[in-house]
Design an enzyme around this catalytic site. Structure first.
Site, PDB file in Angstrom:
ATOM      1  N   ALA A  66       1.384  10.576  20.890  1.00 28.87           N
ATOM      2  CA  ALA A  66       1.805   9.952  19.639  1.00 28.87           C
ATOM      3  C   ALA A  66       3.333   9.913  19.609  1.00 28.87           C
ATOM      4  O   ALA A  66       3.998  10.645  20.335  1.00 28.87           O
ATOM      5  CB  ALA A  66       1.266  10.765  18.473  1.00 28.87           C
ATOM      6  N   GLY A 106      -2.099  12.152  22.548  1.00 27.40           N
ATOM      7  CA  GLY A 106      -2.778  10.900  22.204  1.00 27.40           C
ATOM      8  C   GLY A 106      -2.947   9.987  23.405  1.00 27.40           C
ATOM      9  O   GLY A 106      -3.899   9.208  23.467  1.00 27.40           O
ATOM     10  N   GLU A 109      -5.831  11.169  25.183  1.00 27.70           N
ATOM     11  CA  GLU A 109      -7.008  10.868  24.353  1.00 27.70           C
ATOM     12  C   GLU A 109      -7.426   9.412  24.510  1.00 27.70           C
ATOM     13  O   GLU A 109      -8.610   9.095  24.484  1.00 27.70           O
ATOM     14  CB  GLU A 109      -6.702  11.201  22.887  1.00 27.70           C
ATOM     15  CG  GLU A 109      -6.538  12.701  22.683  1.00 27.70           C
ATOM     16  CD  GLU A 109      -6.127  13.060  21.268  1.00 27.70           C
ATOM     17  OE1 GLU A 109      -4.962  12.792  20.918  1.00 27.70           O
ATOM     18  OE2 GLU A 109      -6.971  13.571  20.523  1.00 27.70           O
ATOM     19  N   GLU A 129      -0.507  19.260  22.300  1.00 26.46           N
ATOM     20  CA  GLU A 129      -0.229  19.253  20.854  1.00 26.46           C
ATOM     21  C   GLU A 129       0.060  20.645  20.307  1.00 26.46           C
ATOM     22  O   GLU A 129       0.815  20.799  19.354  1.00 26.46           O
ATOM     23  CB  GLU A 129      -1.409  18.632  20.097  1.00 26.46           C
ATOM     24  CG  GLU A 129      -1.474  17.116  20.161  1.00 26.46           C
ATOM     25  CD  GLU A 129      -2.242  16.582  21.357  1.00 26.46           C
ATOM     26  OE1 GLU A 129      -2.478  17.359  22.312  1.00 26.46           O
ATOM     27  OE2 GLU A 129      -2.627  15.409  21.330  1.00 26.46           O
TER      28      GLU A 129
END
Ligand code: 3HC
Ligand code: NAI
Length: 699
Positions: A66, A106, A109, A129
């Site tokens: 992210a 992310g 992911e 994270e």
């Protein structure tokens, strides 16, 4: 190649679609990247002539996660990441992610939502994270355990480790490796083969086998929590990560996703996550020096000379040997040299015994080390680091000698922890070559390096010192010359207050407990006992007027004598000492101090707020470039809990107006030590924070 938006392109060749993202520096999941994914996959899904889809990135890396700078900030939202991933996973054609660089957070992911994953051998994947006080919030906590099992998933999520391709392949996180430099062709070929073999789409959400082991062991999560209590002390994110994996094991996928979402948003809204995201950017800002730009030419350096083979000299040497850089170590006496070299060898042997190094590694490192009793041995050193006794006359004499023998352009550095680097530089005819390199003990372990810029240190010497720090794996903060530099100068405030509180009636163990609970690895008294109370103490010079003098005179010198501020048993377990309590009471009486009960809140504020105040003075005087550099010093050199972001960030968190009011209250009662710094008062008055971009410049 069709442009989809500013950062996304799409091409279709012989039924294989390739979606390419290009959003430097790291293809973070910005609005543009998410929109690009949504638009491209929206176009492709259900397109009968597209048989398979490859997702790949340009630049140095696959999606690195992210966009940390915008996480939780609201603003323009763009496409929802979870919706993008749903669309990818729901595609009827196989989707292959093609990974180079790092697929993190992310980014990984996204890859886990694809049906297949290929990567080049140099790539790494992970869910880091946790390092931002978070958990993987785009299905990572639910998909990872379905591939690697709960135990492995917990290991990976709670360490945040970047896992090399080969290990990912072994764990089933990757389906194939493709040749380095041939990712695009390799991924397309892989996709083509999937089509040729008529392989089905493989949705991670549907996997269950790997979860069975944890499901069959009701104690599994309780045992994991118990085994890691110490490691996770104070942090919120580990427990939230564990609960997500528990959900993956015990709940259907969509319910697990709901648990993940709820906990992710809770963490994201918390102070710990804000502090850890701040620390992420602080670690990157610290290298940027306004008047020494990134393109400043560095001096060539290939070998290092070290003067003094004591505690620090030996540890400093190991940093360079570990990186294959030759070191010449100079001492005045053969026995000191022998002892220093033997200690280095012993440290390496111990590492080898623990299996973390081979004997060949030990031999290679020791082979790079040369000892000498003659300073002339440093005549060809590119960088010399002095680590002799902490005495100005000794330092000056050494630098005078160095000036006479060192080659022109060599960097002459001192490891002094408090002496005036300018005065040391003035002992040479080349003060522009002199700089402070303040390593922390143990120097081969501690990550922090204070680079102390003298008034005359040249830009090239500063740039080279910073580059050297990076090379040996340190995090360097550039600081100015002042007593104690940044770290020890602020520490002195905390130490003074700890001693004062003790005399006023706060118990040693309570002061330690409050600071331990705040998140430090140990309190100031436990720390002194560990370091030894007699550092720099002699019976001859003892005044008998301070508690430390009294303790040392009674041979209570800390853990090494099984007694200091605390009593220690054979296992080094500390218990409060009635003898010490008595000595404190006597000393307080002698000084006319009437002892009283002191609250935990007062202990914390008295110890921490003067540090924030001193940090403000440091900024005012220009001895640190930015508040976040001070925080870097405290997080990496003094065990400040990263989830509180450092003392300056902590000041911002509790509110600078509150810090000023509290300091003023103490000032009225206890005197000028608490007088708020001008900068602090101004920031508080204008409602600014230390971390505001212009807070320092505008004051
Ligand atoms: N968001 C925003 N900026 C980022 C970023 C990110 N995820 N990752 C890196 N950057 C920026 C850095 O701040 C730096 O900017 P600067 O040049 O202006 O200082 C630039 O990209 C280059 O980064 P590095 O200097 O760190 O470059 P390296 O090559 O040394 O390292 C890296 C690259 C390994 C990708 C490293 O930057 C890194 O670890 N990034 C963070 C990865 C991460 O934590 N991802 C998870 C994010 S949270 C998340 O994904 C939530 C999700 O689950 C919903
Ligand atoms: P130490 O006493 O362990 O080692 C100093 C060594 O220097 C001794 O072995 C001594 O024989 C040698 N020496 C003295 N004069 C010399 C000369 N002219 N030439 C060559 N060698 C000489 O001291 P320590 O702890 O290693 O400290 C060294 C320096 O590092 C000091 O300036 C100290 O303030 C600084 N420092 C110490 C830290 C610590 O925690 N010990 C932390 C950070 C900095």
């Amino acid at each position: 190649m069709t442009p989809i938006n500013a950062v996304t392109t799409l091409s279709i060749e012989d039924g294989i679609a390739v979606v390419t993202l290009n959003s430097p520096p790291v293809n973070a999941l910005s609005v543009g990247v998410r929109d690009g994914l949504a638009l491209a996959f929206g176009q492709l899904l259900g397109q009968a002539d597209v048989k398979a889809i490859v997702l790949i990135c340009e630049g140095k890396t696959f999606i690195a996660g992210a966009d940390i700078g915008n996480l939780g900030k609201g603003g323009p939202q763009g496409a929802n990441l979870l919706d993008c991933l749903k669309a990818i996973e729901g595609a009827s054609q196989p989707v292959v992610s093609a990974i180079h660089g790092t697929a993190l957070g992310g980014g990984f992911e996204v890859a886990l939502a694809c049906h297949y994953r290929v990567a080049v051998p140099s790539a790494k994947c992970g869910l880091p994270e946790i390092k931002l006080g978070l958990l993987a919030g785009a299905g990572g906590t639910q998909r990872l355990p379905r591939i690697v099992g709960a135990e492995r998933a917990l290991e990976l999520m709670l360490s945040g480790e970047h896992v090399p391709s080969k290990a990912c392949l072994e764990m089933g996180l990757l389906d194939a490796l493709v040749e380095e430099g041939q990712l695009r062709q390799g991924a397309i070929a892989f996709a083509r083969q999937l089509v040729a073999d008529n392989r089905p789409v493989k949705k991670v959400r549907d996997l269950d086998d790997k979860l069975k082991a944890a499901r069959a062991n009701p104690q599994f999560f309780a045992d994991f929590r118990k085994a890691n209590v110490k490691k996770f002390r104070g942090f919120d994110a580990p427990e939230a990560n564990i609960r997500c994996v528990e959900a993956a094991v015990n709940l259907p996928f969509d319910e697990g996703m709901a648990v993940e979402r709820k906990l992710f948003l809770e963490l994201l809204a918390g102070t710990q996550c804000a502090a850890q995201r701040y620390a992420f950017f602080a670690e990157r800002a610290v290298w940027k020096i306004p008047d020494v730009p990134a393109d400043t030419p560095v001096l060539p350096w290939e070998n290092v000379g070290i003067l003094g083979a004591g505690t620090m000299g030996g540890g400093i040497a190991m940093n360079f040997l570990n990186k294959g850089i030759p070191v010449t170590l100079v001492e005045t006496k053969q026995e000191a040299l022998d002892r220093g070299i033997a200690t280095i060898r012993k440290n390496y042997d111990n590492t080898a015994k623990k299996g973390r190094m081979t004997q060949a590694d030990v031999d290679r490192r020791m082979g790079l080390l040369t000892g000498s009793l003659a300073i002339e041995a440093l005549a060809s050193s590119d960088l010399v680091i002095e680590a002799v006794f902490e005495e100005m006359s000794v330092k000056k004499a050494v630098f005078k000698q160095l000036d006479a023998i060192a080659k022109p352009g060599a960097i002459l550095a001192t490891n002094t922890s408090r002496l005036d680097v300018n005065e040391i530089a003035a002992a040479t005819t080349r003060p522009e070559s002199v700089i402070g390199l303040h390593f922390f003990s143990p120097a081969n372990v501690m990550r922090l390096l204070e680079v102390v810029r003298g008034d005359k240190s040249s830009g090239a010497v500063i740039a080279t010192s910073m580059q050297m720090a990076r090379k040996i794996g340190k995090i360097a903060a550039l600081v100015g010359v002042c007593p104690g530099f940044v770290g020890n100068r602020m520490l002195a405030q905390r130490q003074r207050e700890a001693q004062a509180l003790m005399l006023e009636g706060a118990r040693v163990q309570d002061i330690d407990r409050v600071l331990f609970d705040f998140g430090f690895p140990m309190g100031p008294f436990a720390m002194s006992d560990l370091a030894g109370l007699d550092l720099g103490w002699t019976r001859e010079s003892s005044t008998g007027l301070t508690l430390r003098d009294k303790l040392c005179e009674r041979d209570r010198r800390g853990q090494k004598t099984s007694a200091g501020y605390y009593d220690y048993d054979a296992q080094r377990k500390a218990t409060p000492s009635p003898v010490v309590e008595q000595l404190i009471a006597e000393l307080a009486a002698q000084k006319g101090i009437v002892q009283r009960a002191v609250s935990d809140e007062e202990i914390l504020q008295r110890c921490i707020y003067p540090m924030i105040n001193e940090g403000a003075k440091i900024l005012e005087e220009g001895k640190a470039i930015r508040a976040s550099d001070i925080d870097i010093v405290w997080i990496n050199g003094y065990g400040w809990p990263v989830y509180r972001g450092g003392p300056m960030f902590y000041g911002d968190t509790v509110g600078l107006a509150h810090v000023v009011e509290t300091l003023q209250r103490f000032e009225a009662k206890l005197g000028a030590d608490f007088k708020p710094a001008k900068l602090l008062v101004q920031l508080a008055a204008t409602g600014q924070k230390f971390q505001d971009p212009n807070s320092i410049k505008s004051n």
